[in-house]
Design a protein around this motif. Structure first.
Motif, PDB file in Angstrom:
ATOM      1  N   ASP A 133       0.838  -1.205   0.000  1.00  0.00           N
ATOM      2  CA  ASP A 133       0.000   0.000   0.000  1.00  0.00           C
ATOM      3  C   ASP A 133       0.872   1.254   0.000  1.00  0.00           C
ATOM      4  O   ASP A 133       0.613   2.209  -0.748  1.00  0.00           O
ATOM      5  N   GLU A 137       0.844   4.061  -2.925  1.00  0.00           N
ATOM      6  CA  GLU A 137       0.429   5.426  -2.575  1.00  0.00           C
ATOM      7  C   GLU A 137       1.519   6.458  -2.849  1.00  0.00           C
ATOM      8  O   GLU A 137       1.232   7.630  -3.096  1.00  0.00           O
ATOM      9  N   ASN A 138       2.780   6.008  -2.807  1.00  0.00           N
ATOM     10  CA  ASN A 138       3.894   6.945  -2.977  1.00  0.00           C
ATOM     11  C   ASN A 138       4.593   6.812  -4.330  1.00  0.00           C
ATOM     12  O   ASN A 138       5.669   7.376  -4.538  1.00  0.00           O
TER      13      ASN A 138
END
Length: 570
Positions: A133, A137-138
């Motif tokens: 995750d 997300e990054n």
């Protein structure tokens, strides 16, 4: 103290004795030293030279490792395309040194990268769902795992669906199915023909960077600056110090002693290590402190320390980590006392051939250490479990000659997850399965373990006459290091020795005395935890000792002394 078995390495056969004699002449060394070399597979002058003077040019070609060309190609593509790269490592010493080495080297030429270490308690071992995750997300499109990932089939599969590639660098045994990574570097893969199988996770990461350097004409000397990290991983992960590991450890110790990185120097100072660092110093002085960060707080602290280039910052980080280690010792001591009391108060546990203990409140960060402590008292395979996220999570340790991983594997239907090595493993199970697991595990151990494996043993390399022990003898012996698994510090036996003075008891549990043998020079012998031998010693009879030779440096005066492993009375 438990009685110990003294296992003497068999005398060399006649043809090997002749090899030892010729080697003694060629090297101009004591026959005892030549025998030690032949026992370690050193048969001629050329092999002796390579053994005493390891050379970095003898490292294997990294491209001999399965998938190495694919891994280098994917890493190079990520850098040339400006992709975000996440360096992912386990939370123990091997994992944190791996991340420091890999990230520390790459960031000098590429800055679009970060590192990630899972939280021991919230995420557990290996690739975590949280990390995938985080990567998504990054905007990370490539994850390089170090010292983990070989069994993360489901996690890597999911990451692929999200457009995230993996390069796995691991050294643990693969499962039946390899993760669908772009490249899986693991010398223990059945289809991997790499000549040396015992690299650490940090070592596998090092080989990837070595191949990367070759591909891009980067001088490998810039990578060798990180060997101080690699030797710490080799020492702390208790891998054989043979072959390629021996070369890496030899030069790693040189760098650790001559020019350690700022963070490592701060750690050495706060650990109070004086003089020359060897594998033993690293195992007992540096390893536990680096490990303590992940056990008590978060392993990222260890990486920050090891990456630090500012002296005061490094000193501050080292102080924090040292405090974590002090806390770890407190937990370790109290839980060990509880665990031993549980065994002693339970007839079934006392009579069992294994130890499986569970308590909900035990600190997960020290249960592996507690397992090792229990083995010191009850010499048998041991698993210590505690509660973690509603499950029983545990660490297993074994005794020489018994494969605890295989025994755990036999109980797979009771487990949710497990992994590890012959002598150390981790496992997770539903709490309600503990009793069934304890019974089945003990049944398996009972059916496989040999009676002798339940008695601690001391492997003795050689019977030695004390008259042969000289400064020259010790100087050559010391050069046979670095010592560790596969090349252990020689243990000698001397028979029919006698006291040369009155023994002294130190701190109520240790003993110190002078000893001689047939007109030999007098040597001081020290036995830690051996004060119970005092009454027998003062009877004045001859006895046998087994020991390591070591140098004592007191007030700048160096003397040879005998570090006792055990005493047997005639």
């Amino acid at each position: 103290m438990i009685d110990k078995r003294w296992i003497q390495i068999p005398e060399l056969p006649s043809d090997q004795l002749e090899v030892a004699r010729e080697l003694a002449e060629a090297l101009k060394v004591n026959p005892f030293l030549a025998t030690l070399l032949v026992q370690r597979g050193i048969k001629d002058f050329e092999q002796s030279r390579n053994f005493f003077r390891p050379d970095l040019t003898h490292l294997h070609d990294p491209y001999l490792m399965q998938d190495m060309d694919i891994a280098v190609e994917r890493l190079s593509k990520a850098i040339s395309n400006g992709e975000k790269i996440l360096v992912y490592g386990d939370y123990d010493v091997d994992g944190t040194t791996s991340v420091t080495l890999f990230y520390g080297f790459l960031r000098k030429m590429y800055d679009n990268l970060d590192y990630y270490i899972p939280d021991r308690y919230n995420e557990g071992y290996g690739v975590s769902w949280q990390s995938i995750d985080f990567a998504q997300e990054n905007g990370f499109s490539l994850i390089v795992t170090l010292d983990c990932g070989i069994k993360s089939v489901d996690k890597v599969t999911e990451a692929n669906k999200r457009g995230i590639d993996f390069i796995i660098c691991d050294h643990h045994r693969p499962g039946d199915e390899l993760p669908p990574a772009v490249a899986v570097l693991d010398p223990k893969r059945e289809d991997c023909l790499y000549p040396y199988k015992e690299l650490t996770g940090c070592g596998v990461g090092f080989k990837l960077l070595q191949a990367f350097c070759i591909q891009h004409d980067i001088p490998q000397e810039s990578l060798f600056e990180y060997l101080d990290l690699l030797v710490v991983s080799i020492a702390a992960d208790i891998v054989p110090i043979t072959g390629e590991n021996r070369i890496l450890a030899y030069y790693g110790l040189q760098r650790l002693n001559a020019a350690p990185r700022v963070g490592m120097k701060a750690l050495i100072d706060i650990a109070g290590i004086k003089g020359v660092l060897d594998i033993t110093n690293v195992v007992f002085g540096l390893g536990p402190r680096i490990n303590a960060a992940g056990r008590i707080k978060h392993a990222k602290e260890a990486v920050r320390l090891l990456l630090s280039e500012v002296e005061q910052e490094a000193v501050d980080f080292a102080y924090e980590i040292n405090q974590h280690n002090s806390d770890r010792r407190t937990f370790d001591s109290s839980i060990t006392e509880e665990a031993l009391a549980m065994i002693e108060s339970d007839n079934w546990l006392t009579e069992a051939r294994s130890t499986v203990l569970y308590k909900q409140s035990w600190h997960k960060g020290v249960i592996g250490i507690v397992a090792s402590r229990c083995i010191e008292k009850y010499h048998r395979p041991t698993i210590i479990l505690t509660e973690s996220h509603g499950k029983a999570a545990g660490s297993a340790r074994s005794v020489p000659g018994f494969d605890v991983y295989e025994a755990i594997e036999e109980c797979a239907e009771l487990l949710e997850q497990f992994g590890g090595h012959t002598f150390a493993a981790g496992l997770t199970m539903p709490i309600e399965n503990i009793e069934a697991f304890r019974a089945k595990f003990d049944q398996i151990v009972r059916s496989r373990i040999l009676p002798d494996q339940l008695i601690p043993m001391i492997n003795i390399d050689l019977e030695l006459e004390l008259s042969a022990v000289t400064a020259k003898f010790y100087n050559i012996l010391r050069q046979m290091g670095p010592f560790g698994p596969g090349n252990m510090t020689p243990v000698f036996e001397s028979k029919e020795v006698s006291l040369a003075g009155q023994p002294t008891i130190m701190k109520e549990k240790h003993i110190k005395f002078d000893v001689k043998q047939n007109g030999s020079p007098i040597f001081t012998a020290i036995g830690f935890g051996m004060s119970q031998y005092y009454p027998e010693l003062i009877k004045g009879k001859t006895f046998s000792i087994c020991y390591n030779l070591e140098e004592n440096n007191f007030r700048d005066k160096k003397t040879l002394q005998l570090f006792l492993k055990d005493i047997k009375f005639n």
